[in-house]
Motif scaffolding. Structure first.
Motif, mmCIF file in Angstrom:
data_model
loop_
_atom_site.group_PDB
_atom_site.id
_atom_site.type_symbol
_atom_site.label_atom_id
_atom_site.label_comp_id
_atom_site.label_asym_id
_atom_site.label_seq_id
_atom_site.Cartn_x
_atom_site.Cartn_y
_atom_site.Cartn_z
ATOM 1 N N ARG A 1 9.746 67.672 30.882
ATOM 2 C CA ARG A 1 9.707 68.840 32.655
ATOM 3 C C ARG A 1 8.631 68.739 32.782
ATOM 4 O O ARG A 1 8.333 68.672 34.248
ATOM 5 C CB ARG A 1 10.050 70.618 32.204
ATOM 6 C CG ARG A 1 11.327 70.371 31.551
ATOM 7 C CD ARG A 1 11.459 72.383 31.170
ATOM 8 N NE ARG A 1 13.545 72.360 30.870
ATOM 9 C CZ ARG A 1 13.372 72.994 29.558
ATOM 10 N NH1 ARG A 1 12.105 73.217 29.112
ATOM 11 N NH2 ARG A 1 14.509 73.176 29.620
ATOM 12 N N SER A 2 7.242 68.554 31.946
ATOM 13 C CA SER A 2 6.284 68.474 33.187
ATOM 14 C C SER A 2 5.621 66.484 32.593
ATOM 15 O O SER A 2 5.414 66.623 31.504
ATOM 16 C CB SER A 2 5.303 69.474 32.393
ATOM 17 O OG SER A 2 6.302 71.092 33.115
ATOM 18 N N THR A 3 5.070 65.790 33.583
ATOM 19 C CA THR A 3 4.606 65.074 33.383
ATOM 20 C C THR A 3 3.086 65.354 33.688
ATOM 21 O O THR A 3 3.053 65.626 35.171
ATOM 22 C CB THR A 3 4.921 63.951 33.675
ATOM 23 O OG1 THR A 3 5.182 64.004 34.937
ATOM 24 C CG2 THR A 3 6.432 63.799 33.380
ATOM 25 N N TYR A 4 2.013 64.332 33.577
ATOM 26 C CA TYR A 4 0.701 64.602 34.507
ATOM 27 C C TYR A 4 0.376 62.989 34.251
ATOM 28 O O TYR A 4 0.020 62.009 33.156
ATOM 29 C CB TYR A 4 -0.156 65.156 32.836
ATOM 30 C CG TYR A 4 -0.136 66.681 33.478
ATOM 31 C CD1 TYR A 4 1.481 66.923 32.297
ATOM 32 C CD2 TYR A 4 0.081 67.512 33.902
ATOM 33 C CE1 TYR A 4 1.665 68.227 32.103
ATOM 34 C CE2 TYR A 4 0.393 69.019 34.080
ATOM 35 C CZ TYR A 4 1.166 69.164 33.286
ATOM 36 O OH TYR A 4 1.453 70.627 33.457
ATOM 37 N N SER B 1 10.028 68.393 26.128
ATOM 38 C CA SER B 1 11.186 69.252 27.115
ATOM 39 C C SER B 1 10.885 67.585 28.479
ATOM 40 O O SER B 1 12.191 67.595 28.509
ATOM 41 C CB SER B 1 10.915 69.990 27.289
ATOM 42 O OG SER B 1 9.815 70.941 28.579
ATOM 43 N N ILE C 1 3.279 63.838 28.752
ATOM 44 C CA ILE C 1 4.681 64.693 28.631
ATOM 45 C C ILE C 1 4.985 65.501 28.131
ATOM 46 O O ILE C 1 4.044 65.353 26.287
ATOM 47 C CB ILE C 1 5.473 63.301 28.944
ATOM 48 C CG1 ILE C 1 6.801 64.169 29.322
ATOM 49 C CG2 ILE C 1 5.558 62.915 27.542
ATOM 50 C CD1 ILE C 1 8.138 62.741 29.888
ATOM 51 N N THR C 2 5.249 66.931 28.095
ATOM 52 C CA THR C 2 5.862 67.583 27.275
ATOM 53 C C THR C 2 6.913 66.659 26.360
ATOM 54 O O THR C 2 7.960 66.357 26.951
ATOM 55 C CB THR C 2 6.071 69.173 27.906
ATOM 56 O OG1 THR C 2 6.910 69.016 29.455
ATOM 57 C CG2 THR C 2 4.528 70.037 28.215
ATOM 58 N N SER D 1 3.017 68.310 22.541
ATOM 59 C CA SER D 1 2.744 66.821 24.558
ATOM 60 C C SER D 1 2.322 65.934 23.625
ATOM 61 O O SER D 1 2.149 65.458 22.760
ATOM 62 C CB SER D 1 1.820 67.608 25.173
ATOM 63 O OG SER D 1 2.522 69.327 25.626
#
Length: 122
Positions: free
Chosen positions: A56-59, A54, A51-52, A33
């Motif tokens: 796919r996931s964000t924060y 990939s 962010i990962t 990440s």
């Protein structure tokens, strides 16, 4: 060994935009990440976004949600932070970090860049 290079900082007026880049080299980041943190003078380093690899996931931190966007370009091994509607309180040195755990805490990151200065004039 992992090396992270941040770029894109500068001086901008309030309401303006900047795009920061974090270029990674040294190893593949498929399982990592990447996060952006910032540190203003006299303050602790704080989480901004992550962010990962990939994508796919964000924060996001609440303070930047809706204004900042984090993204990846895997072909370039680069993570971006698009910053819009900048405010004077966004002024800080911005650092990118990479790590297996990521998240909102500095302990989740194993590697750090040297930082890039963002200054927002009101």
């Amino acid at each position: 060994q992992v090396h992270l290079d941040e770029s894109g900082g500068g001086l901008v007026q309030a309401g303006g935009s900047l795009r920061l880049s974090c270029a990674a080299s040294g190893r593949t980041f498929s399982s990592y990440s990447v996060g952006w943190f910032r540190q203003a003078p006299g303050k602790e380093r704080e989480f901004v976004a992550s962010i990962t690899w990939s994508g796919r996931s964000t924060y996001y931190a609440d303070s930047v949600k809706g204004r900042f966007t984090i993204s990846t370009d895997n072909a370039k091994n680069t993570v971006y932070l698009q910053m819009n509607s900048l405010k004077s309180e966004d002024t800080a040195v911005y650092y990118c970090g990479a790590g297996r755990y990521g998240g909102r805490w500095r302990s989740g990151y194993d590697y750090w860049g040297q930082g890039t200065q963002v200054s927002v004039s009101s």
